[in-house]
Design a protein around this motif. Structure first.
Motif, PDB file in Angstrom:
ATOM      1  N   SER A  41     -32.309  21.987  -6.740  1.00  7.67           N
ATOM      2  CA  SER A  41     -33.649  22.142  -7.310  1.00  7.67           C
ATOM      3  C   SER A  41     -33.673  23.284  -8.318  1.00  7.67           C
ATOM      4  N   PHE A  42     -32.904  24.338  -8.062  1.00  7.58           N
ATOM      5  CA  PHE A  42     -32.860  25.450  -9.011  1.00  7.58           C
ATOM      6  C   PHE A  42     -32.162  25.037 -10.301  1.00  7.58           C
ATOM      7  N   ARG A  45     -33.844  21.434 -11.894  1.00 10.76           N
ATOM      8  CA  ARG A  45     -35.278  21.337 -12.178  1.00 10.76           C
ATOM      9  C   ARG A  45     -35.880  22.692 -12.563  1.00 10.76           C
ATOM     10  N   SER A  46     -35.795  23.679 -11.674  1.00 11.42           N
ATOM     11  CA  SER A  46     -36.506  24.941 -11.891  1.00 11.42           C
ATOM     12  C   SER A  46     -36.034  25.682 -13.138  1.00 11.42           C
ATOM     13  N   SER A  50     -38.395  25.961 -16.353  1.00  5.94           N
ATOM     14  CA  SER A  50     -38.823  27.335 -16.610  1.00  5.94           C
ATOM     15  C   SER A  50     -38.396  27.782 -18.009  1.00  5.94           C
ATOM     16  N   TYR A  86     -40.826  27.473 -12.868  1.00 10.17           N
ATOM     17  CA  TYR A  86     -39.951  27.557 -11.703  1.00 10.17           C
ATOM     18  C   TYR A  86     -40.588  26.854 -10.505  1.00 10.17           C
ATOM     19  N   LEU A  87     -41.853  27.171 -10.223  1.00  8.66           N
ATOM     20  CA  LEU A  87     -42.543  26.550  -9.093  1.00  8.66           C
ATOM     21  C   LEU A  87     -42.694  25.041  -9.289  1.00  8.66           C
ATOM     22  N   GLY A  89     -40.711  23.124 -10.978  1.00  8.06           N
ATOM     23  CA  GLY A  89     -39.397  22.526 -10.775  1.00  8.06           C
ATOM     24  C   GLY A  89     -39.068  22.376  -9.308  1.00  8.06           C
ATOM     25  N   LYS A  90     -39.376  23.399  -8.514  1.00  7.87           N
ATOM     26  CA  LYS A  90     -39.131  23.327  -7.069  1.00  7.87           C
ATOM     27  C   LYS A  90     -39.974  22.218  -6.445  1.00  7.87           C
TER      28      LYS A  90
END
Length: 139
Positions: A41-42, A45-46, A50, A86-87, A89-90
């Protein structure tokens, strides 16, 4: 006095949600999936969301579409975009992680997620049936 269900949040000390409670200790396989989901996820996506949202926010500030702070410059808006990217993406990876847990065999957490999905499918089906009955009364 109203009856409280076992998962009633108003009951003191009750934090149980289905078969997996707050004191649940994940299996080694579940821990592996947690780590995998956290890393994926980091990185997938995040970080990209971000970075893109921060770059786009800086672009809008440089073009004058957004105003930079007189005291702090563009940093507050860029940081805000980064945190929410970031949020976002998570959160966008949550469904993928749930599917990974559902695919685990002999996993209480995976079983709880599968049962929850079955419960919602039944509720949605019953709601659709109820709606169809109400509509047929008017036609």
């Amino acid at each position: 006095m109203p009856q409280q269900s076992p998962a009633d949040p108003e009951r003191p000390g009750n934090a149980v949600v289905g078969p997996v409670g707050i004191d649940y200790i994940p299996t080694e396989e579940e821990r592996r999936v947690f780590r995998e989901c956290n890393q994926e996820s980091f990185w997938y996506r995040s970080l990209p969301i971000s970075a893109i949202s921060m770059a786009f926010t800086q672009f809008l500030i440089s073009r004058g579409a957004l105003m930079a702070s007189g005291r702090f410059g563009s940093w507050p808006k860029v940081a805000f975009a980064g945190v929410f990217g970031y949020l976002g993406g998570k959160m966008s990876y949550m469904k993928t992680c749930q599917e990974k847990f559902k695919s685990l065999e002999n996993s209480p957490l995976g079983e709880a997620l599968r049962q929850r999905q079955q419960y919602f499918v039944v509720c949605i089906s019953e709601h659709a049936i109820h709606q169809n009955k109400e509509q047929s009364l008017y036609y």
